[in-house]
Design a protein around this motif. Structure first.
Motif, PDB file in Angstrom:
ATOM      1  N   ARG A  83       0.270  -0.967  -6.599  1.00  0.00           N
ATOM      2  CA  ARG A  83       0.433   0.432  -6.185  1.00  0.00           C
ATOM      3  C   ARG A  83      -0.875   1.197  -6.333  1.00  0.00           C
ATOM      4  N   ILE A  84      -1.568   0.980  -7.432  1.00  0.00           N
ATOM      5  CA  ILE A  84      -2.854   1.662  -7.649  1.00  0.00           C
ATOM      6  C   ILE A  84      -3.842   1.256  -6.563  1.00  0.00           C
ATOM      7  N   ILE A  85      -3.877  -0.027  -6.244  1.00  0.00           N
ATOM      8  CA  ILE A  85      -4.786  -0.524  -5.195  1.00  0.00           C
ATOM      9  C   ILE A  85      -4.417   0.093  -3.850  1.00  0.00           C
ATOM     10  N   ALA A  86      -3.133   0.119  -3.522  1.00  0.00           N
ATOM     11  CA  ALA A  86      -2.679   0.660  -2.238  1.00  0.00           C
ATOM     12  C   ALA A  86      -2.992   2.149  -2.111  1.00  0.00           C
ATOM     13  N   GLU A  87      -2.895   2.878  -3.208  1.00  0.00           N
ATOM     14  CA  GLU A  87      -3.169   4.320  -3.184  1.00  0.00           C
ATOM     15  C   GLU A  87      -4.659   4.633  -3.213  1.00  0.00           C
ATOM     16  N   LYS A  88      -5.470   3.606  -3.438  1.00  0.00           N
ATOM     17  CA  LYS A  88      -6.926   3.782  -3.514  1.00  0.00           C
ATOM     18  C   LYS A  88      -7.257   4.955  -4.438  1.00  0.00           C
ATOM     19  N   ALA A  89      -6.767   4.839  -5.659  1.00  0.00           N
ATOM     20  CA  ALA A  89      -6.911   5.910  -6.648  1.00  0.00           C
ATOM     21  C   ALA A  89      -8.363   6.341  -6.797  1.00  0.00           C
TER      22      ALA A  89
END
Length: 185
Positions: free
Chosen positions: A26-32
């Motif tokens: 999720r963190i990777i997908a959101e490109k935090a």
């Protein structure tokens, strides 16, 4: 990923690893664009009790250590009467769960009880780091992700009970985590 399961009494770390992987994705997908930190809280091993008696343990990967996450929990725990000790991930905690054969990608545990294994509470956390893929998001990665494991075995295991009664309930690590991350300073 192919896992060698050496201890079926370690199902909790398998479940936590799935969740760590999901939240990492999720963190990777959101490109935090702000630092991201993931926590696990569990009675991971009996070794934690042998190592630190009735105290909780907190362990950081490099990115969390850089941001002093365990130190915050340690300091807050002492302020809130919910004391913690800081343990450290080391290279050998990930090295010992590396595959021994081409048929495995990671080794979940050896066949000895964690209480009889050197670094018995660190290598299960190392397993979770490696099996979730968080080991690839360390300090030098373009998207580093902080990971802290909070082991509450000491406070959970050393509470006594009589007969079939429930043991005394402990709120560890709620007070320490609230003071470290929620209560404004």
């Amino acid at each position: 990923m192919s896992l060698l399961v050496g201890n079926t009494d370690a199902e909790g770390r398998m479940v936590m690893t799935d969740l760590l992987c999901e939240f990492k994705e999720r963190i990777i997908a959101e490109k935090a664009t702000v630092p991201s930190f993931i926590f696990t809280v569990a009675t991971l091993t009996g070794h934690a009790v042998r190592a630190y008696n009735g105290y909780g343990i907190t362990m950081d990967n490099g990115f969390s250590r850089k941001h002093k996450i365990s130190q915050r929990i340690y300091d807050a725990g002492h302020t809130m009467a919910d004391p913690f000790e800081i343990s450290t991930f080391r290279r050998e905690d990930v090295a010992c769960v590396q595959p021994g054969r081409s048929s495995e990608d990671v080794v979940q545990a050896n066949d000895k009880p964690s209480t009889m294994t050197n670094r018995g509470h660190q290598y299960p956390a190392g397993f979770m780091l490696l099996a979730s893929g968080l080991d690839k998001h360390g300090l030098n990665h373009e998207l580093p992700i902080g990971y802290t494991h909070v082991d509450i075995a000491g406070s959970a295991e050393l509470m006594s009970s009589i007969g079939w009664s429930l043991p005394r309930v402990t709120g560890s690590p709620v007070a320490a985590l609230a003071d470290a991350f929620l209560i404004p300073k």
